[in-house]
Design a protein around this motif. Structure first.
Motif, PDB file in Angstrom:
ATOM      1  N   THR A  40       0.842  -1.201   0.000  1.00  0.00           N
ATOM      2  CA  THR A  40       0.000   0.000   0.000  1.00  0.00           C
ATOM      3  C   THR A  40       0.874   1.247   0.000  1.00  0.00           C
ATOM      4  O   THR A  40       2.038   1.213   0.395  1.00  0.00           O
ATOM      5  N   TYR A  41       0.295   2.365  -0.434  1.00  0.00           N
ATOM      6  CA  TYR A  41       1.026   3.632  -0.439  1.00  0.00           C
ATOM      7  C   TYR A  41       1.196   4.133   0.993  1.00  0.00           C
ATOM      8  O   TYR A  41       0.270   4.079   1.802  1.00  0.00           O
ATOM      9  N   ALA A  42       2.391   4.649   1.297  1.00  0.00           N
ATOM     10  CA  ALA A  42       2.698   5.136   2.645  1.00  0.00           C
ATOM     11  C   ALA A  42       2.303   6.594   2.829  1.00  0.00           C
ATOM     12  O   ALA A  42       2.443   7.141   3.919  1.00  0.00           O
ATOM     13  N   PHE A  43       1.824   7.239   1.767  1.00  0.00           N
ATOM     14  CA  PHE A  43       1.445   8.649   1.829  1.00  0.00           C
ATOM     15  C   PHE A  43       0.378   8.910   0.781  1.00  0.00           C
ATOM     16  O   PHE A  43       0.067   8.037  -0.033  1.00  0.00           O
ATOM     17  N   SER A  44      -0.192  10.090   0.809  1.00  0.00           N
ATOM     18  CA  SER A  44      -1.185  10.511  -0.180  1.00  0.00           C
ATOM     19  C   SER A  44      -0.554  11.481  -1.160  1.00  0.00           C
ATOM     20  O   SER A  44       0.411  12.172  -0.830  1.00  0.00           O
ATOM     21  N   ALA A  45      -1.105  11.539  -2.365  1.00  0.00           N
ATOM     22  CA  ALA A  45      -0.625  12.470  -3.384  1.00  0.00           C
ATOM     23  C   ALA A  45      -1.822  13.179  -4.012  1.00  0.00           C
ATOM     24  O   ALA A  45      -2.839  12.538  -4.311  1.00  0.00           O
ATOM     25  N   GLU A  46      -1.669  14.488  -4.206  1.00  0.00           N
ATOM     26  CA  GLU A  46      -2.774  15.305  -4.704  1.00  0.00           C
ATOM     27  C   GLU A  46      -2.241  16.401  -5.617  1.00  0.00           C
ATOM     28  O   GLU A  46      -1.173  16.965  -5.362  1.00  0.00           O
ATOM     29  N   ALA A  47      -2.986  16.699  -6.663  1.00  0.00           N
ATOM     30  CA  ALA A  47      -2.570  17.738  -7.609  1.00  0.00           C
ATOM     31  C   ALA A  47      -2.724  19.122  -6.985  1.00  0.00           C
ATOM     32  O   ALA A  47      -3.778  19.458  -6.445  1.00  0.00           O
ATOM     33  N   VAL A  48      -1.670  19.922  -7.058  1.00  0.00           N
ATOM     34  CA  VAL A  48      -1.724  21.310  -6.631  1.00  0.00           C
ATOM     35  C   VAL A  48      -2.269  22.170  -7.764  1.00  0.00           C
ATOM     36  O   VAL A  48      -3.066  23.090  -7.561  1.00  0.00           O
ATOM     37  N   THR A  49      -1.834  21.864  -8.982  1.00  0.00           N
ATOM     38  CA  THR A  49      -2.271  22.543 -10.207  1.00  0.00           C
ATOM     39  C   THR A  49      -2.772  21.468 -11.170  1.00  0.00           C
ATOM     40  O   THR A  49      -2.594  20.276 -10.907  1.00  0.00           O
ATOM     41  N   PRO A  50      -3.378  21.839 -12.285  1.00  0.00           N
ATOM     42  CA  PRO A  50      -3.676  20.820 -13.298  1.00  0.00           C
ATOM     43  C   PRO A  50      -2.404  20.068 -13.668  1.00  0.00           C
ATOM     44  O   PRO A  50      -1.348  20.682 -13.874  1.00  0.00           O
ATOM     45  N   GLY A  80      15.511  23.096 -16.487  1.00  0.00           N
ATOM     46  CA  GLY A  80      15.780  23.908 -17.659  1.00  0.00           C
ATOM     47  C   GLY A  80      14.850  25.095 -17.793  1.00  0.00           C
ATOM     48  O   GLY A  80      14.722  25.676 -18.877  1.00  0.00           O
ATOM     49  N   GLN A  81      14.199  25.481 -16.696  1.00  0.00           N
ATOM     50  CA  GLN A  81      13.284  26.609 -16.702  1.00  0.00           C
ATOM     51  C   GLN A  81      13.934  27.812 -16.041  1.00  0.00           C
ATOM     52  O   GLN A  81      14.967  27.697 -15.377  1.00  0.00           O
ATOM     53  N   ALA A  82      13.316  28.965 -16.211  1.00  0.00           N
ATOM     54  CA  ALA A  82      13.815  30.190 -15.590  1.00  0.00           C
ATOM     55  C   ALA A  82      13.742  30.043 -14.072  1.00  0.00           C
ATOM     56  O   ALA A  82      12.719  29.603 -13.540  1.00  0.00           O
ATOM     57  N   ASP A  83      14.816  30.425 -13.392  1.00  0.00           N
ATOM     58  CA  ASP A  83      14.848  30.278 -11.935  1.00  0.00           C
ATOM     59  C   ASP A  83      14.492  31.562 -11.193  1.00  0.00           C
ATOM     60  O   ASP A  83      14.542  31.620  -9.964  1.00  0.00           O
ATOM     61  N   ASP A  84      14.112  32.602 -11.948  1.00  0.00           N
ATOM     62  CA  ASP A  84      13.699  33.859 -11.346  1.00  0.00           C
ATOM     63  C   ASP A  84      12.950  34.677 -12.402  1.00  0.00           C
ATOM     64  O   ASP A  84      13.503  34.910 -13.486  1.00  0.00           O
ATOM     65  N   PRO A  85      11.686  35.062 -12.157  1.00  0.00           N
ATOM     66  CA  PRO A  85      10.931  34.826 -10.934  1.00  0.00           C
ATOM     67  C   PRO A  85      10.573  33.350 -10.728  1.00  0.00           C
ATOM     68  O   PRO A  85      10.548  32.574 -11.677  1.00  0.00           O
ATOM     69  N   VAL A  86      10.299  33.011  -9.480  1.00  0.00           N
ATOM     70  CA  VAL A  86       9.988  31.644  -9.091  1.00  0.00           C
ATOM     71  C   VAL A  86       8.473  31.435  -9.100  1.00  0.00           C
ATOM     72  O   VAL A  86       7.724  32.289  -8.619  1.00  0.00           O
ATOM     73  N   MET A  87       8.048  30.320  -9.665  1.00  0.00           N
ATOM     74  CA  MET A  87       6.638  29.956  -9.608  1.00  0.00           C
ATOM     75  C   MET A  87       6.359  29.316  -8.249  1.00  0.00           C
ATOM     76  O   MET A  87       7.038  28.368  -7.843  1.00  0.00           O
ATOM     77  N   VAL A  88       5.342  29.845  -7.560  1.00  0.00           N
ATOM     78  CA  VAL A  88       4.946  29.302  -6.251  1.00  0.00           C
ATOM     79  C   VAL A  88       3.451  28.964  -6.335  1.00  0.00           C
ATOM     80  O   VAL A  88       2.591  29.718  -5.848  1.00  0.00           O
ATOM     81  N   PRO A  89       3.113  27.834  -6.957  1.00  0.00           N
ATOM     82  CA  PRO A  89       1.705  27.521  -7.209  1.00  0.00           C
ATOM     83  C   PRO A  89       0.948  27.002  -5.995  1.00  0.00           C
ATOM     84  O   PRO A  89      -0.278  26.976  -5.987  1.00  0.00           O
ATOM     85  N   MET A  90       1.682  26.584  -4.953  1.00  0.00           N
ATOM     86  CA  MET A  90       1.019  26.023  -3.777  1.00  0.00           C
ATOM     87  C   MET A  90       0.482  27.117  -2.859  1.00  0.00           C
ATOM     88  O   MET A  90       0.950  28.251  -2.878  1.00  0.00           O
ATOM     89  N   SER A  91      -0.524  26.760  -2.071  1.00  0.00           N
ATOM     90  CA  SER A  91      -1.137  27.733  -1.163  1.00  0.00           C
ATOM     91  C   SER A  91      -0.238  27.994   0.042  1.00  0.00           C
ATOM     92  O   SER A  91       0.697  27.238   0.330  1.00  0.00           O
ATOM     93  N   ARG A  92      -0.542  29.069   0.764  1.00  0.00           N
ATOM     94  CA  ARG A  92       0.195  29.363   1.991  1.00  0.00           C
ATOM     95  C   ARG A  92       0.005  28.235   3.016  1.00  0.00           C
ATOM     96  O   ARG A  92       0.926  27.926   3.776  1.00  0.00           O
ATOM     97  N   THR A  93      -1.181  27.621   3.010  1.00  0.00           N
ATOM     98  CA  THR A  93      -1.429  26.504   3.925  1.00  0.00           C
ATOM     99  C   THR A  93      -0.552  25.313   3.580  1.00  0.00           C
ATOM    100  O   THR A  93       0.028  24.667   4.462  1.00  0.00           O
TER     101      THR A  93
END
Length: 250
Positions: A111-121, A188-201
């Motif tokens: 069984t999986y030891a953790f859960s996984a969920e999409a933050v973005t599409p 291989g993506q731009a490192d600045d500005p940084v994408m922060v797609p996750m919520s503050r929570t």
């Protein structure tokens, strides 16, 4: 009525099977060099592609839950996924964020030891665990690649332990932003500005902070001119050296 000409047909050259020329769906993958497919040649890639199916998730949609039968493993090809565990008291500990090229679902147990969920599409490649294990026996390159992935996950776990145990809230946020920058550069993506797609929570559950403390730390860094908060979940590292100093030599 047309009569079938047996004599003419008997003189025709025998049919020769033609090799299919359409490209494997893996061939067009933009993150192939970071996935388990990276070391494979075209013939090996075709065998992996034959057991793969694509999975599409919307924001907030679960990929799998802790305790669920670990029948599949996945490669993230676009979007961001969070992995987490629920603690006995109901609190949630985010243990990591996964980006294109990352692998998820490896399990020694059934069984999986953790859960996984999409933050973005998200888009992911799904591999049946048993079929991938069979391929690994024939393709040692896949097994070696998975060992490398496991090693990287161990390093990430050690970095998170440092974040949780020895750093202040301000240091944690600075280290988190630099980590996202580093991960983008590796893809291989731009490192600045940084994408922060996750919520503050989500960030708080990863760093061991409350949502309010995360928001306050971002605001303080912004007021100090170290970062700029841009639209579309982007953060400009306005003073990278200062951010590195705050992070304590991340």
């Amino acid at each position: 009525m047309r009569v079938f000409d047996f004599d003419r047909v008997s003189k025709l050259s025998p049919a020769v099977p033609r090799e299919r020329t359409e490209a494997s769906p893996c061939a067009a993958c933009t993150v192939r060099g970071m996935t388990i497919c990276a070391p494979l040649d075209n013939q090996e890639l075709a065998q992996v592609s034959a057991i793969m199916t694509s999975v599409e998730l919307t924001s907030g949609e679960p990929l799998f839950d802790e305790g669920e039968e670990a029948g599949n493993v996945y490669n993230v090809t676009s979007g961001t996924v969070k992995v987490y565990k629920l603690l006995p008291d109901g609190r949630r500990q985010v243990t990591g964020f996964l980006f294109p090229g990352d692998f998820v679902g490896l399990a020694r147990q059934e069984t999986y030891a953790f859960s996984a969920e999409a933050v973005t599409p998200c888009l992911l490649c799904r591999f049946p665990r048993s079929k991938l294990e069979n391929l690994m026996q024939r393709m040692p390159k896949i097994e070696q690649r998975l060992l490398n992935i496991a090693s990287n996950e161990l390093v990430a776990a050690q970095e998170q332990m440092l974040l949780l145990g020895r750093k202040t809230a301000r240091e944690k946020i600075a280290s988190f932003l630099l980590m996202l920058s580093k991960r983008a550069r590796q893809r291989g993506q731009a490192d600045d500005p940084v994408m922060v797609p996750m919520s503050r929570t989500d960030i708080g559950d990863y760093l061991g902070l409350t949502t309010e403390t995360v928001s306050r730390s971002f605001t303080q860094l912004k007021q100090d001119g170290v970062i700029q908060l841009l639209p579309n979940h982007q953060v400009k590292l306005a003073q990278r050296e200062a951010l590195e100093d705050i992070a304590g030599g991340f």
